[in-house]
Design a protein around this motif. Structure first.
Motif, PDB file in Angstrom:
ATOM      1  N   UNK A 147       7.460  -6.598   6.611  1.00 50.85           N
ATOM      2  CA  UNK A 147       7.220  -5.246   6.094  1.00 50.85           C
ATOM      3  C   UNK A 147       7.069  -5.238   4.570  1.00 50.85           C
ATOM      4  N   UNK A 148       7.888  -6.025   3.854  1.00 52.12           N
ATOM      5  CA  UNK A 148       7.802  -6.102   2.386  1.00 52.12           C
ATOM      6  C   UNK A 148       7.771  -4.692   1.786  1.00 52.12           C
ATOM      7  N   UNK A 149       8.796  -3.925   2.082  1.00 51.39           N
ATOM      8  CA  UNK A 149       8.820  -2.514   1.690  1.00 51.39           C
ATOM      9  C   UNK A 149       8.722  -2.334   0.176  1.00 51.39           C
ATOM     10  N   UNK A 150       9.471  -3.146  -0.566  1.00 51.57           N
ATOM     11  CA  UNK A 150       9.495  -2.984  -2.026  1.00 51.57           C
ATOM     12  C   UNK A 150       8.129  -3.302  -2.625  1.00 51.57           C
ATOM     13  N   UNK A 151       7.547  -4.446  -2.222  1.00 53.22           N
ATOM     14  CA  UNK A 151       6.247  -4.823  -2.771  1.00 53.22           C
ATOM     15  C   UNK A 151       5.168  -3.820  -2.353  1.00 53.22           C
ATOM     16  N   UNK A 152       5.200  -3.396  -1.095  1.00 56.77           N
ATOM     17  CA  UNK A 152       4.201  -2.428  -0.640  1.00 56.77           C
ATOM     18  C   UNK A 152       4.304  -1.126  -1.422  1.00 56.77           C
ATOM     19  N   UNK A 153       5.520  -0.645  -1.634  1.00 58.53           N
ATOM     20  CA  UNK A 153       5.705   0.591  -2.403  1.00 58.53           C
ATOM     21  C   UNK A 153       5.213   0.427  -3.832  1.00 58.53           C
ATOM     22  N   UNK A 154       5.491  -0.746  -4.438  1.00 60.62           N
ATOM     23  CA  UNK A 154       5.057  -0.971  -5.817  1.00 60.62           C
ATOM     24  C   UNK A 154       3.535  -1.035  -5.914  1.00 60.62           C
ATOM     25  N   UNK A 155       2.904  -1.760  -4.994  1.00 62.21           N
ATOM     26  CA  UNK A 155       1.446  -1.898  -5.033  1.00 62.21           C
ATOM     27  C   UNK A 155       0.767  -0.554  -4.814  1.00 62.21           C
ATOM     28  N   UNK A 156       1.219   0.179  -3.813  1.00 65.81           N
ATOM     29  CA  UNK A 156       0.617   1.483  -3.532  1.00 65.81           C
ATOM     30  C   UNK A 156       0.905   2.459  -4.662  1.00 65.81           C
ATOM     31  N   UNK A 157       2.130   2.419  -5.203  1.00 69.22           N
ATOM     32  CA  UNK A 157       2.478   3.343  -6.284  1.00 69.22           C
ATOM     33  C   UNK A 157       1.665   3.105  -7.540  1.00 69.22           C
ATOM     34  N   UNK A 158       1.552   1.837  -7.961  1.00 66.03           N
ATOM     35  CA  UNK A 158       0.772   1.530  -9.169  1.00 66.03           C
ATOM     36  C   UNK A 158      -0.696   1.917  -8.973  1.00 66.03           C
ATOM     37  N   UNK A 159      -1.240   1.605  -7.802  1.00 66.45           N
ATOM     38  CA  UNK A 159      -2.640   1.946  -7.526  1.00 66.45           C
ATOM     39  C   UNK A 159      -2.853   3.453  -7.558  1.00 66.45           C
ATOM     40  N   UNK A 160      -1.955   4.201  -6.933  1.00 65.52           N
ATOM     41  CA  UNK A 160      -2.097   5.659  -6.927  1.00 65.52           C
ATOM     42  C   UNK A 160      -1.990   6.227  -8.337  1.00 65.52           C
TER      43      UNK A 160
END
Length: 649
Positions: free
Chosen positions: A289-302
């Motif tokens: 799931x890599x919740x932290x990395x996924x949240x960071x990648x999506x957050x920075x992109x948004x």
């Protein structure tokens, strides 16, 4: 199925080697008639620009006065110094950079002269003057022209009396904060430079565009696959990669009506959108799931997608979008490297597909660095934008994953089919054994039933006649002739039982022929003439040995009654089709010329067991019997249906 990184690396090396050879092969030797000459010495002058609606057709002394600085082409300068201070956020293109190149004393001949340059880099319009005359002018008109990807190519004056090119002056209008660059220029015959120009066009524009189009076509196909297989999000992610990659690079090849800021917003943020999709693709493969990395990648992109919107860029908080491009590229590099490293770490041992995608993302990051260095003039303007080939890498990596899945699915289907075929063969073998056992059991049961039927029939027929004969002899109530008659009847019964076992193939006439063969000698011995009036009849599909014995018994009983009681001299046996109660059938008639009898009284009398047996046997086969008797003789009729249901014996 395993992929081979060495093979992929060898293919990539081979591709770039071929490209290098092609590029090296098109360089011409300078000097001499018919050869192209490379111009590398020039002068530059920067001044406050006025950005006219259209540059003048001729200069006529309109070149601004000032100090010309000698430069060497290719030329790239991050910030051009001007004689007067210009506000950084001034509207339009407040700076004009003039670059002057001398083409005097060049060799002539070899066809009409042409001017070629690999790249002109400026964010505003540019104009090219040759011998003081305007020969080329490109204006942005609110959209990005393709100077970065479209090489400069001009076929100069082809008149025989025209003077050869001597002075080349290039005007570049741009913002003060925007760097400008110009590659070295080539002057020479059109035939000598066309190969170089076409090769630059092919490798920098046409080939990447073809790869992008192929990527999009396969992506659309994946979209339709996903519409039928909604649970498999990999096809949707593949379509997202193809669509975003195509849109992000489309403006480099086509003149699309989109403003510069919106174009920059699309191309810059497309990098982050692609990184997010590749991260989701990797996550769907290795299953973490890599919740932290996924949240960071999506957050920075948004956040970057919103903050770099042109409507936000006009605020004092942020400079215009083109200014912050280098910083955004740095963020994209860090994010892509992080996603690649984490993807490889999660999939290193168990998921070769994820390793392939992560390696592809790392390769795209490296190729994208050349674009960043080209935009920031770390590399010279004659370099290559390798970022245009990142789509090809992404296409190859994702296409390889989809291909592996497709091949693996086919292999799995073949394995399942082979397993099902093996199980089917085993099951068929089991069923064959079971069927053989059932047939053996059915055969034994049939033999047992037939034996029991024969024994019962012999007991009721032959046995009863023998018992009657034995009792008559013991009591002395019959003479030898009577005993002989009884024994002959028993023998006839036995022969009929045997005849009923012979195959008759549902042919009633064949059965009647057997009856005639058995009874005709007895009739001749009694002095009775048999008239055989048998016609062709339809077959009786239900005629089996049990039914055949019933029919023979009925007819035998009818002929025996004539022999014993009628005192007839002629017997006629005939057949004909007949319909009874709207049912198709056949009838067998036995007629004699003896004395008749009262059929009703005979059926009611205690001694009428033979007539009742005939009725019972006829009912057993679905038929019926009838008698018509008078002083001139008796007519016995047996009616049999063509088809019947299952009847009890």
């Amino acid at each position: 199925m395993t992929y081979r990184p060495a093979s992929l690396l060898a293919a990539a090396v081979l591709l770039f080697s071929v490209m290098s050879l092609l590029i090296a092969g098109i360089h011409e030797v300078a000097g001499g008639p018919g050869k192209a000459v490379r111009l590398t010495q020039a002068e530059v002058l920067a001044a406050i620009g006025d950005t006219p609606a259209r540059p003048p057709a001729t200069l006529d002394g309109q070149v601004p006065a000032g100090t010309w600085r000698p430069i060497t082409l290719p030329y790239a300068e991050p910030m051009v110094p001007v004689d007067k201070t210009v506000p950084a956020m001034a509207p339009g293109y407040p700076v004009t950079t003039w670059i002057r190149v001398s083409a005097r004393d060049l060799p002539t001949g070899g066809g009409p002269p042409a001017l070629y340059g690999a790249r002109i880099d400026t964010d505003g319009p540019y104009a090219v003057y040759v011998n003081g005359k305007l020969v080329d002018w490109r204006q942005r008109q609110g959209r990005p022209w393709n100077g970065l990807f479209t090489p400069l190519w001009l076929v100069l004056d082809q008149d025989a009396d025209a003077a050869p090119p001597s002075d080349i002056l290039i005007r570049l209008d741009h913002a003060q904060t925007t760097p400008v660059a110009l590659s070295s220029l080539w002057v020479g015959p059109e035939a000598a430079l066309s190969v170089r120009h076409r090769m630059r066009q092919l490798l920098q524009r046409e080939l990447p565009m073809a790869l992008n189009s192929a990527f999009l076509a396969v992506g659309v196909f994946s979209l339709f696959v996903w519409l039928r297989r909604r649970h498999d999000t990999g096809y949707l992610l593949f379509f997202g990669l193809a669509a975003i990659s195509f849109a992000a690079h489309l403006h480099f090849y086509l003149d699309v009506p989109i403003t510069s800021d919106w174009f920059a917003w699309l191309t810059i943020n497309a990098l982050f959108w692609l990184i997010v999709i590749l991260h989701l693709f990797l996550r769907s493969i290795h299953g973490r799931r890599l919740t932290v990395l996924t949240s960071a990648v999506v957050g920075v992109t948004s956040a970057l997608t919103l903050l770099t919107l042109p409507v936000v860029g006009v605020l004092p908080v942020l400079p215009s979008t083109p200014v912050i491009v280098p910083r955004i590229y740095a963020v994209a590099v860090v994010m892509a490297a992080t996603v690649s490293v984490v993807g490889v770490a999660c999939a290193w041992r168990r998921f070769p597909e994820a390793r392939l995608l992560a390696g592809g993302l790392a390769l795209c990051t490296v190729l994208g660095q050349t674009d960043w260095m080209m935009h920031n003039h770390v590399l010279g303007p004659e370099g290559w934008f390798l970022g245009a080939y990142t789509n090809a890498v992404t296409f190859a990596m994702c296409g390889t994953v989809m291909y592996r899945r497709y091949v693996a699915a086919i292999a799995e289907v073949e394995r399942v089919n082979a397993s099902l075929a093996e199980r089917l063969r085993a099951r068929e073998a089991e069923l064959e054994i079971s069927h053989q056992r059932l047939r053996a059991a059915e055969r034994r049961q049939t033999i047992s039933d037939e034996r029991q039927r024969l024994m019962q029939d012999m007991h009721d027929g032959v046995g009863a006649s023998l018992i009657s004969a034995i009792r008559s002899v013991e009591q002395g109530a019959v003479d030898d002739a009577k005993v002989s008659q009884i024994l002959k009847g028993c023998l006839d019964d036995l022969k009929l039982a045997i005849d009923s076992m012979e195959p008759v193939d549902a042919d009633l006439l064949l059965l009647l022929a057997s009856l005639r063969y058995r009874l005709e000698p007895r009739l001749e011995g009694s002095g009775i003439t048999l008239v055989w009036d048998v016609r062709d009849l339809p077959t009786l599909a239900w005629l089996d040995p049990s039914s055949a014995l019933h029919i023979l018994r009925i007819l035998q009983e009818g002929i025996a009654n004539i022999l014993h009681h009628a005192q007839a001299s002629h017997i006629r046996l005939g057949t004909a089709p007949d319909v009874q109660d709207e049912r198709a059938g056949v009838c067998v008639t036995i007629e004699d010329d003896g004395r008749g009898f009262d059929t009703q009284a005979a059926l009611a009398a205690a001694g009428g067991r033979g007539l009742r047996n005939q009725q019972r046997r006829a009912q057993a086969v679905g038929g019926s019997v009838a008698w018509v008797s008078g002083p001139m003789g008796t007519r016995f009729t047996l009616w049999l249906p063509l088809t019947r249901g299952v009847a009890a014996d």
